[in-house]
Design an enzyme around this catalytic site. Sequence first.
Site, PDB file in Angstrom:
ATOM      1  CD  GLU A 189       9.222  -5.980   7.308  1.00 34.85           C
ATOM      2  OE1 GLU A 189       8.930  -4.883   6.787  1.00 34.85           O
ATOM      3  OE2 GLU A 189       8.954  -6.252   8.488  1.00 34.85           O
TER       4      GLU A 189
ATOM      5  CG  HIS B   6      -5.054 -36.208  16.108  1.00 34.96           C
ATOM      6  ND1 HIS B   6      -5.346 -37.423  16.665  1.00 34.96           N
ATOM      7  CD2 HIS B   6      -6.011 -35.969  15.174  1.00 34.96           C
ATOM      8  CE1 HIS B   6      -6.416 -37.926  16.069  1.00 34.96           C
ATOM      9  NE2 HIS B   6      -6.843 -37.058  15.160  1.00 34.96           N
TER      10      HIS B   6
ATOM     11  N   GLY C  10      -4.831  -1.964   5.023  1.00 35.79           N
ATOM     12  CA  GLY C  10      -4.042  -3.103   4.537  1.00 35.79           C
ATOM     13  C   GLY C  10      -4.722  -4.437   4.813  1.00 35.79           C
ATOM     14  NE  ARG C  11      -6.430  -3.845  10.919  1.00 39.53           N
ATOM     15  CZ  ARG C  11      -5.765  -2.691  11.021  1.00 39.53           C
ATOM     16  NH1 ARG C  11      -4.615  -2.536  10.366  1.00 39.53           N
ATOM     17  NH2 ARG C  11      -6.230  -1.701  11.740  1.00 39.53           N
TER      18      ARG C  11
ATOM     19  CE  LYS D 120       5.873  -0.933  10.169  1.00 38.07           C
ATOM     20  NZ  LYS D 120       4.890  -0.252   9.324  1.00 38.07           N
TER      21      LYS D 120
ATOM     22  CE  LYS E  32      -3.526   2.319   2.753  1.00 40.96           C
ATOM     23  NZ  LYS E  32      -4.460   2.248   3.880  1.00 40.96           N
TER      24      LYS E  32
ATOM     25  CD  GLU F  78      -1.791  -4.423  11.393  1.00 45.49           C
ATOM     26  OE1 GLU F  78      -2.382  -4.224  10.318  1.00 45.49           O
ATOM     27  OE2 GLU F  78      -0.577  -4.688  11.445  1.00 45.49           O
TER      28      GLU F  78
HETATM   29  O1  F6P Z   1       3.283  -2.876   9.757  1.00 43.36           O
HETATM   30  C1  F6P Z   1       1.923  -3.128   9.640  1.00 43.36           C
HETATM   31  C2  F6P Z   1       1.417  -2.806   8.266  1.00 43.36           C
HETATM   32  O2  F6P Z   1       1.338  -1.434   8.096  1.00 43.36           O
HETATM   33  C3  F6P Z   1       0.081  -3.487   8.014  1.00 43.36           C
HETATM   34  O3  F6P Z   1      -0.977  -2.752   8.499  1.00 43.36           O
HETATM   35  C4  F6P Z   1       0.097  -3.632   6.532  1.00 43.36           C
HETATM   36  O4  F6P Z   1      -0.841  -4.563   6.089  1.00 43.36           O
HETATM   37  C5  F6P Z   1       1.526  -4.063   6.317  1.00 43.36           C
HETATM   38  O5  F6P Z   1       2.264  -3.323   7.262  1.00 43.36           O
HETATM   39  C6  F6P Z   1       2.065  -3.866   4.936  1.00 43.36           C
HETATM   40  O6  F6P Z   1       1.996  -2.533   4.532  1.00 43.36           O
HETATM   41  P1  F6P Z   1       2.187  -2.111   3.026  1.00 43.36           P
HETATM   42  O7  F6P Z   1       1.097  -2.731   2.218  1.00 43.36           O
HETATM   43  O8  F6P Z   1       2.133  -0.627   3.017  1.00 43.36           O
HETATM   44  O9  F6P Z   1       3.537  -2.629   2.571  1.00 43.36           O
END
Ligand code: F6P
Length: 544
Positions: free
Chosen positions: A213, A386, A268-269, A506, A207, A354
């Site tokens: 990452e 199990h 995002g979620r 972060k 987003k 979240e």
């Molecule tokens: O660190 C949490 C977050 O902001 C989530 O809310 C989001 O889904 C994820 O990181 C990834 O964010 P982006 O789509 O901006 O890379």
Amino acid sequence: MTHPLTQRPAWQALAAHFDQIHQVHLRTLFADDPQRGQRLTAEAAGLFLDYSKHRITDETLRLLLALAEECDLRGRIDAMFRGDKINITENRAVLHVALRAPAGQHIDVDGVDVVPDVHAVLDKMAGFARLVRGGQWLGYTGRPIRNVVNIGIGGSDLGPVMAYEALRHYSARTLTFRFVSNVDGTDFAEATHDLDPAETLFIVASKTFTTQETMANAHTARAWTLAALHDEAAIARHFVAVSTNAAKVGEFGIDTANMFGFWDWVGGRYSMDSAIGLSTMIAVGPENFHALLAGFHAMDEHFRTAPFERNLPALLGLLTVWYNGFFDAQTVAVLPYDQYLKRFPAYLQQLTMESNGKRVTLAGAAIDDYQTSPIYWGEPGTNGQHSFYQLIHQGVKLIPCDFIGFGHSLNPLGNHHDLLMSNVFAQAEALAFGKSTEQVLAEGTPAWLAPHRTFPGNRPSNVILAERLTPEILGALVALYEHSVFVQGAIWDINPFDQWGVELGKALANRITPELTSEAAPELSHDSSTNALIRRYRALRGRA
Ligand code: F6P
């Protein structure tokens, strides 16, 4: 004056009611009402909910519904669907429901109807998905794309990977799909080790297009591609982006013609049915993706219009508030009896925790006398039986369970499906009714062993049934939980749509990275533990 939650009349009435009924056993509740198993059910958008095995009476339901009224759940639902900026800490509308609005519906944000934009992006995604699926989107060397790798994390990964796994039955088997999320290089290395760069398409899904990452993995993917194809021009054939941030996409080197957009009013979620679902659409095709959206929309409409006593997300959310607030239940187990839903619990973890893992009210007041989000967890049945079900049946913790099952298997093999579903019904029955010490003794168990073989029962569960796992049903199921989260957040008076709690870690990581990598020994000014750990890590890496 708005009362804090625990001062509300309905909350106080629930507290008094809890004192009266919390020891009443489900055995008694069922014995007293032969119709209970038929009565305490509800149905919508292809999902049937049996909530009879909850430690509730008609009075409990009446009070929970009164609580919903007192917390103005109706007003909050209307505000969300209207496009009000209910995400107050980020000053944003919350309109994932617009992502699945049929063409022709009007939903305004700042006076502009967003539905035409949603459909324009869906059309662009469909055009691209058809080219990839049809082998017409060619890589740089002229070979068709055979591998699709989604790079993203959090909502830009969990929704896509969950949906891919859930709808694998409907997916194009000629294509290989992989999902890279972790900044641990192992994730990228293992996802790509057997792929040919000339046949591989990366979808960089973020987003913000700033997530550490995802950017690290995207740069590695770029280098991996260029190492094989030796030409910057290859990037345009092998990379597309999904983002709200066109400037950053351009900076990365992806042509914004190859970008699929979405909007700041999609969390995002809550984004798996936006362009973030591009990998899903390539996997299952535009028609199935539209069926998924139709399922979401059917549940949206049900949530928006059905009276709360028949409203599945309202019931699910209020029951969670009941156990969380009064029984002090700390977790909810989600137990899908369908191997295709193996990533559904992981997906729900971000959606629920979240969203509602918050400690202050909308007005910023600290919450110190009630619980907010429970911990969601789970595994597909029957595997979990199990493993951890022992604790659910006989441990001292109360763990409300959601069982999810289907009338038909997508892979009917002999009697597997009947065996599978008999376990759904048996587990819910065993949890609710248990097995008394008298029963155990009557079977000839020695007295000393009887306590170990006794099942107390009175452990609550929902059973959610659908005919079969189709794209529509998956959409309805996800929307059910999305809106249940909304209901919980409305009662707890929190903002389910921000996530400030992810920021501190972060920022600290950004500060620590150069301390790990610098040539010279850095001046460390953390606490003594963090300083010592950094020094030990540097030593492990052979650094000063
Ligand atoms: O660190 C949490 C977050 O902001 C989530 O809310 C989001 O889904 C994820 O990181 C990834 O964010 P982006 O789509 O901006 O890379």
